[in-house]
Design a protein around this motif. Structure first.
Motif, PDB file in Angstrom:
ATOM      1  N   HIS A  95       8.218   3.276   8.812  1.00 61.46           N
ATOM      2  CA  HIS A  95       9.132   4.217   9.462  1.00 61.46           C
ATOM      3  C   HIS A  95      10.554   4.066   8.931  1.00 61.46           C
ATOM      4  O   HIS A  95      11.258   5.063   8.730  1.00 61.46           O
ATOM      5  CB  HIS A  95       9.124   3.987  10.982  1.00 61.46           C
ATOM      6  CG  HIS A  95       7.959   4.617  11.680  1.00 61.46           C
ATOM      7  ND1 HIS A  95       7.856   5.971  11.907  1.00 61.46           N
ATOM      8  CD2 HIS A  95       6.821   4.074  12.194  1.00 61.46           C
ATOM      9  CE1 HIS A  95       6.730   6.247  12.547  1.00 61.46           C
ATOM     10  NE2 HIS A  95       6.076   5.099  12.728  1.00 61.46           N
ATOM     11  N   GLN A  96      10.958   2.830   8.699  1.00 62.51           N
ATOM     12  CA  GLN A  96      12.347   2.596   8.293  1.00 62.51           C
ATOM     13  C   GLN A  96      12.617   2.970   6.841  1.00 62.51           C
ATOM     14  O   GLN A  96      13.758   3.270   6.482  1.00 62.51           O
ATOM     15  CB  GLN A  96      12.709   1.119   8.516  1.00 62.51           C
ATOM     16  CG  GLN A  96      12.836   0.745   9.982  1.00 62.51           C
ATOM     17  CD  GLN A  96      13.174  -0.727  10.176  1.00 62.51           C
ATOM     18  OE1 GLN A  96      13.062  -1.519   9.239  1.00 62.51           O
ATOM     19  NE2 GLN A  96      13.585  -1.083  11.384  1.00 62.51           N
ATOM     20  N   VAL A  97      11.582   2.946   6.008  1.00 60.76           N
ATOM     21  CA  VAL A  97      11.779   3.229   4.575  1.00 60.76           C
ATOM     22  C   VAL A  97      11.234   4.606   4.207  1.00 60.76           C
ATOM     23  O   VAL A  97      11.946   5.450   3.633  1.00 60.76           O
ATOM     24  CB  VAL A  97      11.106   2.140   3.715  1.00 60.76           C
ATOM     25  CG1 VAL A  97      11.255   2.491   2.220  1.00 60.76           C
ATOM     26  CG2 VAL A  97      11.722   0.787   3.998  1.00 60.76           C
ATOM     27  N   LEU A  98       9.977   4.860   4.522  1.00 63.16           N
ATOM     28  CA  LEU A  98       9.328   6.085   4.063  1.00 63.16           C
ATOM     29  C   LEU A  98       9.942   7.329   4.698  1.00 63.16           C
ATOM     30  O   LEU A  98      10.256   8.305   3.984  1.00 63.16           O
ATOM     31  CB  LEU A  98       7.829   6.013   4.381  1.00 63.16           C
ATOM     32  CG  LEU A  98       7.018   7.246   3.958  1.00 63.16           C
ATOM     33  CD1 LEU A  98       6.978   7.357   2.440  1.00 63.16           C
ATOM     34  CD2 LEU A  98       5.603   7.187   4.523  1.00 63.16           C
ATOM     35  N   ILE A  99      10.140   7.355   6.009  1.00 60.85           N
ATOM     36  CA  ILE A  99      10.594   8.568   6.696  1.00 60.85           C
ATOM     37  C   ILE A  99      11.984   8.987   6.228  1.00 60.85           C
ATOM     38  O   ILE A  99      12.200  10.167   5.882  1.00 60.85           O
ATOM     39  CB  ILE A  99      10.550   8.381   8.221  1.00 60.85           C
ATOM     40  CG1 ILE A  99       9.133   7.965   8.687  1.00 60.85           C
ATOM     41  CG2 ILE A  99      10.998   9.653   8.928  1.00 60.85           C
ATOM     42  CD1 ILE A  99       8.058   8.931   8.297  1.00 60.85           C
ATOM     43  N   PRO A 100      12.946   8.055   6.189  1.00 61.89           N
ATOM     44  CA  PRO A 100      14.274   8.476   5.699  1.00 61.89           C
ATOM     45  C   PRO A 100      14.240   8.983   4.247  1.00 61.89           C
ATOM     46  O   PRO A 100      14.920   9.956   3.912  1.00 61.89           O
ATOM     47  CB  PRO A 100      15.115   7.199   5.820  1.00 61.89           C
ATOM     48  CG  PRO A 100      14.449   6.418   6.891  1.00 61.89           C
ATOM     49  CD  PRO A 100      12.997   6.685   6.707  1.00 61.89           C
ATOM     50  N   MET A 101      13.452   8.321   3.403  1.00 61.16           N
ATOM     51  CA  MET A 101      13.392   8.753   2.004  1.00 61.16           C
ATOM     52  C   MET A 101      12.731  10.128   1.882  1.00 61.16           C
ATOM     53  O   MET A 101      13.179  10.979   1.104  1.00 61.16           O
ATOM     54  CB  MET A 101      12.631   7.721   1.177  1.00 61.16           C
ATOM     55  CG  MET A 101      13.378   6.402   0.987  1.00 61.16           C
ATOM     56  SD  MET A 101      12.552   5.289  -0.157  1.00 61.16           S
ATOM     57  CE  MET A 101      12.719   6.189  -1.693  1.00 61.16           C
ATOM     58  N   ASN A 119       0.823  -1.207   0.000  1.00 64.55           N
ATOM     59  CA  ASN A 119       0.000   0.000   0.000  1.00 64.55           C
ATOM     60  C   ASN A 119       0.860   1.261   0.000  1.00 64.55           C
ATOM     61  O   ASN A 119       0.412   2.322  -0.451  1.00 64.55           O
ATOM     62  CB  ASN A 119      -0.919   0.004   1.225  1.00 64.55           C
ATOM     63  CG  ASN A 119      -2.029  -1.019   1.126  1.00 64.55           C
ATOM     64  OD1 ASN A 119      -2.983  -0.853   0.369  1.00 64.55           O
ATOM     65  ND2 ASN A 119      -1.903  -2.107   1.875  1.00 64.55           N
ATOM     66  N   TRP A 120       2.073   1.171   0.521  1.00 71.47           N
ATOM     67  CA  TRP A 120       2.967   2.323   0.604  1.00 71.47           C
ATOM     68  C   TRP A 120       3.937   2.393  -0.581  1.00 71.47           C
ATOM     69  O   TRP A 120       4.776   3.291  -0.642  1.00 71.47           O
ATOM     70  CB  TRP A 120       3.772   2.256   1.906  1.00 71.47           C
ATOM     71  CG  TRP A 120       2.902   2.419   3.126  1.00 71.47           C
ATOM     72  CD1 TRP A 120       2.289   1.451   3.815  1.00 71.47           C
ATOM     73  CD2 TRP A 120       2.555   3.649   3.744  1.00 71.47           C
ATOM     74  NE1 TRP A 120       1.561   1.970   4.851  1.00 71.47           N
ATOM     75  CE2 TRP A 120       1.714   3.345   4.835  1.00 71.47           C
ATOM     76  CE3 TRP A 120       2.862   5.003   3.499  1.00 71.47           C
ATOM     77  CZ2 TRP A 120       1.186   4.316   5.670  1.00 71.47           C
ATOM     78  CZ3 TRP A 120       2.330   5.967   4.338  1.00 71.47           C
ATOM     79  CH2 TRP A 120       1.496   5.622   5.407  1.00 71.47           C
ATOM     80  N   LYS A 121       3.783   1.432  -1.437  1.00 64.28           N
ATOM     81  CA  LYS A 121       4.739   1.349  -2.551  1.00 64.28           C
ATOM     82  C   LYS A 121       4.726   2.605  -3.409  1.00 64.28           C
ATOM     83  O   LYS A 121       5.790   3.135  -3.792  1.00 64.28           O
ATOM     84  CB  LYS A 121       4.404   0.124  -3.401  1.00 64.28           C
ATOM     85  CG  LYS A 121       5.388  -0.142  -4.523  1.00 64.28           C
ATOM     86  CD  LYS A 121       5.021  -1.431  -5.246  1.00 64.28           C
ATOM     87  CE  LYS A 121       6.007  -1.706  -6.380  1.00 64.28           C
ATOM     88  NZ  LYS A 121       5.679  -2.968  -7.091  1.00 64.28           N
ATOM     89  N   HIS A 155      -0.833  13.665  -2.473  1.00 61.72           N
ATOM     90  CA  HIS A 155      -2.138  13.085  -2.792  1.00 61.72           C
ATOM     91  C   HIS A 155      -2.250  11.659  -2.249  1.00 61.72           C
ATOM     92  O   HIS A 155      -3.241  11.304  -1.589  1.00 61.72           O
ATOM     93  CB  HIS A 155      -2.345  13.089  -4.311  1.00 61.72           C
ATOM     94  CG  HIS A 155      -3.618  12.399  -4.727  1.00 61.72           C
ATOM     95  ND1 HIS A 155      -3.676  11.043  -5.030  1.00 61.72           N
ATOM     96  CD2 HIS A 155      -4.899  12.869  -4.882  1.00 61.72           C
ATOM     97  CE1 HIS A 155      -4.897  10.703  -5.344  1.00 61.72           C
ATOM     98  NE2 HIS A 155      -5.671  11.809  -5.263  1.00 61.72           N
ATOM     99  N   ASP A 156      -1.233  10.834  -2.546  1.00 60.86           N
ATOM    100  CA  ASP A 156      -1.303   9.432  -2.118  1.00 60.86           C
ATOM    101  C   ASP A 156      -1.229   9.315  -0.594  1.00 60.86           C
ATOM    102  O   ASP A 156      -1.917   8.471   0.011  1.00 60.86           O
ATOM    103  CB  ASP A 156      -0.176   8.620  -2.759  1.00 60.86           C
ATOM    104  CG  ASP A 156      -0.392   8.443  -4.255  1.00 60.86           C
ATOM    105  OD1 ASP A 156      -1.507   8.721  -4.737  1.00 60.86           O
ATOM    106  OD2 ASP A 156       0.549   8.020  -4.948  1.00 60.86           O
ATOM    107  N   PHE A 157      -0.381  10.156   0.010  1.00 59.77           N
ATOM    108  CA  PHE A 157      -0.274  10.115   1.462  1.00 59.77           C
ATOM    109  C   PHE A 157      -1.588  10.565   2.105  1.00 59.77           C
ATOM    110  O   PHE A 157      -2.055   9.977   3.095  1.00 59.77           O
ATOM    111  CB  PHE A 157       0.882  11.000   1.936  1.00 59.77           C
ATOM    112  CG  PHE A 157       1.149  10.895   3.405  1.00 59.77           C
ATOM    113  CD1 PHE A 157       1.813   9.808   3.938  1.00 59.77           C
ATOM    114  CD2 PHE A 157       0.723  11.901   4.283  1.00 59.77           C
ATOM    115  CE1 PHE A 157       2.065   9.707   5.296  1.00 59.77           C
ATOM    116  CE2 PHE A 157       0.964  11.810   5.639  1.00 59.77           C
ATOM    117  CZ  PHE A 157       1.641  10.711   6.144  1.00 59.77           C
ATOM    118  N   ASP A 158      -2.185  11.615   1.510  1.00 59.00           N
ATOM    119  CA  ASP A 158      -3.475  12.083   2.022  1.00 59.00           C
ATOM    120  C   ASP A 158      -4.548  11.003   1.890  1.00 59.00           C
ATOM    121  O   ASP A 158      -5.393  10.835   2.787  1.00 59.00           O
ATOM    122  CB  ASP A 158      -3.922  13.336   1.271  1.00 59.00           C
ATOM    123  CG  ASP A 158      -3.116  14.561   1.675  1.00 59.00           C
ATOM    124  OD1 ASP A 158      -2.436  14.489   2.717  1.00 59.00           O
ATOM    125  OD2 ASP A 158      -3.163  15.570   0.953  1.00 59.00           O
TER     126      ASP A 158
END
Length: 644
Positions: A592-598, A524-526, A564-567
């Protein structure tokens, strides 16, 4: 010569004297014979005269004897008539005594009057006089009145001495806590019951008046004494049942205690030949009420077994432990062939067997109306929690559960109509020595649960994320419940749980699907992660720091699409829920480990305000495209699935 002549002369003289004496004797003898002859003649004359006299006197003698007997009979008859006539007056006198109100203090004189009436009645019953029939009827009426008075006194005294017992006394373990009858009152009961038994003119008849009173009063006392336990046993359970808290258990033990007390009391107060009748009559109404309560419980549990199944096992255990006492009680009541407790035990066991079959059928039933509602936030389904909670409760009664499942037959819960003689699996024992029926049953339940959960996940129409989250919540709940419930994991996998193979039952049923569901959810976060993927722009062999219009537009689109996707994720999934903190942490860990650092790196590169001079400007209006800073994204991600 002279001597000789003298001797001869003396001899002659002697002979003459003797001859003379003989002549005298002969003369006397003749006279005697003459007298004897005359006496014989006289006696013969007397005999003739006496015979003539006897002939004349004998009829007179006989007549005299007859007259004497007749006179004696007349005297006896007159005396008897006088006695009988006196009974006419005595019957009225005794009737006046027995019709008066009877009290305990008048009992002795009253019983004496009854004794006299019984004696009069026996006498008058032998008299074949028409006038005596009236007296007999009067005496019988008096006895009936006396019996009624004694019955009323018996009932009154028994009622006064049969108050309901206090609940503490009823539930205490010592029968000595039950107050005994006062000695003088007990003796009065014995006297009255004996007198009532003697009043009945038929010795083979069973006195029913006071016996009926005895049974009614003592039964009513037992029922009232047990009323609090009876009422609490019929109250529907609120919440989840806790082991050994069923009021039906003290109800059972208290009933037996009072029954044994009734046996002692009947043996003390009543005639031995009435013991079984009195005992049966006094205990059967409360026992019938107890049996009906047990049947009500079984009917109720058929509807609420997931929360009350423990009641079944506790009651079965209590009945089995007290069965010998029940048999002795029913033996005293001469009801060996009608052991109500044994029949009730069979009913409870049959209900327990039925609940196992019904429960598995409910879990398998994908259209069960009870479980049609789906959680809107994707949390644990009610069916999952009910199923695992039911299994937890069964773990508190492992030996009993094994016993009931073996009665069904290992595997016959899948096809109960096959009967206990046609088992799907052999009843092999594991290393623990126990039958494997419980392991097989739990395995079938979990398999059915997982299959039903998978089917239910397809009811979510808004997208795969909620379905995946639903599966995550349910699989993790199953896994955690199995591992935290004492003995459940060992029961499922056998005694060698510490050396499980990777393809063990628990792993195959829900652990691998759990890992797969976590991986699927991360998809879903891809798209959000893909928007943050960036390239390094090169120009003339060096790093490009100024973006052209196309490059700036690409960065704008990335921010715009990410926002948009995050919303959308926030908008939809903020309503989802992962109640378990461990699962929520595990699911969001990769985010947290992938999205936040990116995002931090992407934001630093294009919209940093730290003045380092490394920011690549893509727009004059950064606030238009950069909606969140790193801390906001981090906080918002942490708030996912907290709608519990």
């Amino acid at each position: 010569m002279a001597i000789t002549t003298e001797g001869i002369r003396e001899n002659k003289t002697f002979l003459d004297e003797e001859v003379a004496e003989l002549s005298g004797l002969e003369t006397n003898l003749n006279k005697t014979n003459t007298v004897s002859t005359k006496m014989v003649d006289i006696l013969n004359s007397f005999d003739t005269r006496l015979a003539s006299l006897e002939t004349s006197v004998l009829p007179i003698h006989k007549s005299t004897q007859s007259l004497t007997r007749l006179a004696g009979n007349m005297d006896q008859t007159v005396a008897a008539l006088e006695a009988i006539l006196s009974y006419f007056d005595l019957a009225a006198q005794e009737e006046a005594i027995v019709v008066r109100p009877l009290t305990e203090h008048d009992l002795h004189s009253y019983l004496q009057s009854i004794g006299r009436i019984r004696e009069y009645l026996r006498t008058m019953s032998l008299v074949k006089l028409k006038a005596g029939e009236r007296v007999v009827q009067q005496l019988k009426r008096s006895l009936n009145v006396a019996a009624g008075q004694l019955n009323e006194l018996f009932r009154k005294l028994l009622t006064q001495n049969s108050p309901p017992l206090d609940l503490k006394v009823v539930t205490s373990s010592d029968r000595k806590d039950i107050p005994p009858f006062p000695a003088n009152t007990a003796q009065a009961f014995i006297t009255i019951s004996k007198s009532l038994a003697e009043i009945d003119l038929d010795p083979n008849a069973t006195p029913t008046g006071y016996l009926k009173s005895y049974c009614e009063i003592r039964a009513n006392t037992m029922i009232k004494s047990l009323a609090p336990l009876y009422q609490s046993s019929n109250v529907e359970l609120k919440g989840v049942y806790e082991k050994d808290t069923s009021p039906f258990i003290p109800y059972t033990t208290s009933l037996l205690k009072l029954c044994r007390n009734e046996a002692d009391l009947a043996d003390t107060l009543l005639d031995p030949k009435l013991l079984s009748l009195a005992f049966m009559g006094s205990i059967m109404p409360p026992i019938e009420q107890w049996v009906e309560t047990g049947r009500i419980i079984t009917r109720r549990i058929r509807k609420t077994y997931t929360s009350e199944v423990g009641v079944l096992f506790d009651v079965i255990e209590a009945l089995e432990s007290n069965m010998n006492t029940f048999e002795s009680v029913f033996g005293l009541a001469r009801r060996q062939k009608e052991n109500d407790a044994l029949e009730l035990l069979k009913t409870f066991k049959a209900t327990a067997m039925r609940t196992f079959i019904d429960f598995l059928a409910d879990v398998r039933n994908q259209n069960n109306p009870k479980y049609q509602a789906m959680p809107l936030d994707g949390t644990v389904h009610q069916m999952t929690s009910d199923t695992l909670n039911y299994m937890k409760r069964l773990m508190n009664y492992q030996p009993m559960v094994e016993s009931i499942l073996n009665l069904i037959g290992d595997g016959n819960w899948n096809s109960p109509e096959a009967g206990a003689s046609q088992n799907r699996r052999p009843q092999a024992a594991g290393r623990s020595g126990r039958s494997s029926a419980m392991q097989h049953y739990f395995a079938d339940v979990l398999e059915a649960l997982v299959q039903n959960i998978d089917v239910k996940s397809k009811f979510y129409k808004k997208g795969q994320s909620l379905a995946q989250l639903f599966l995550l919540n349910n699989y993790f709940y199953i896994s955690k419940s199995v591992r935290t419930t004492p003995g459940l994991l060992e029961t499922l996998n056998g005694p060698d749980t510490a050396h499980l193979a990777p393809n063990s039952l628990t792993s195959a049923v829900y652990e691998r699907p759990l890992k797969q569901s976590v991986d699927l959810y991360q998809d879903n976060w891809k798209t959000c992660v893909e928007h943050l993927m960036d390239v390094t722009y090169l120009q003339d062999g060096g790093v490009q720091h100024v973006l052209n219009s196309n490059q700036r537009q690409m960065v704008k689109d990335k921010f715009k699409n990410f926002n948009h996707d995050f919303d959308e994720l926030w908008k939809t999934q903020k309503q989802y829920s992962i109640p378990d903190v461990d699962l929520r942490t595990m699911v969001l860990k990769d985010v947290h480990q992938v999205l936040i650092p990116m995002y931090d790196k992407f934001l630093t590169k294009y919209a940093s305000s730290n003045g380092s001079g490394t920011t690549m400007e893509f727009t004059k209006n950064v606030q238009k495209y950069v909606r969140y800073d790193v801390s906001m994204v981090k906080d918002m991600v942490s708030q996912f699935f907290t709608n519990s």
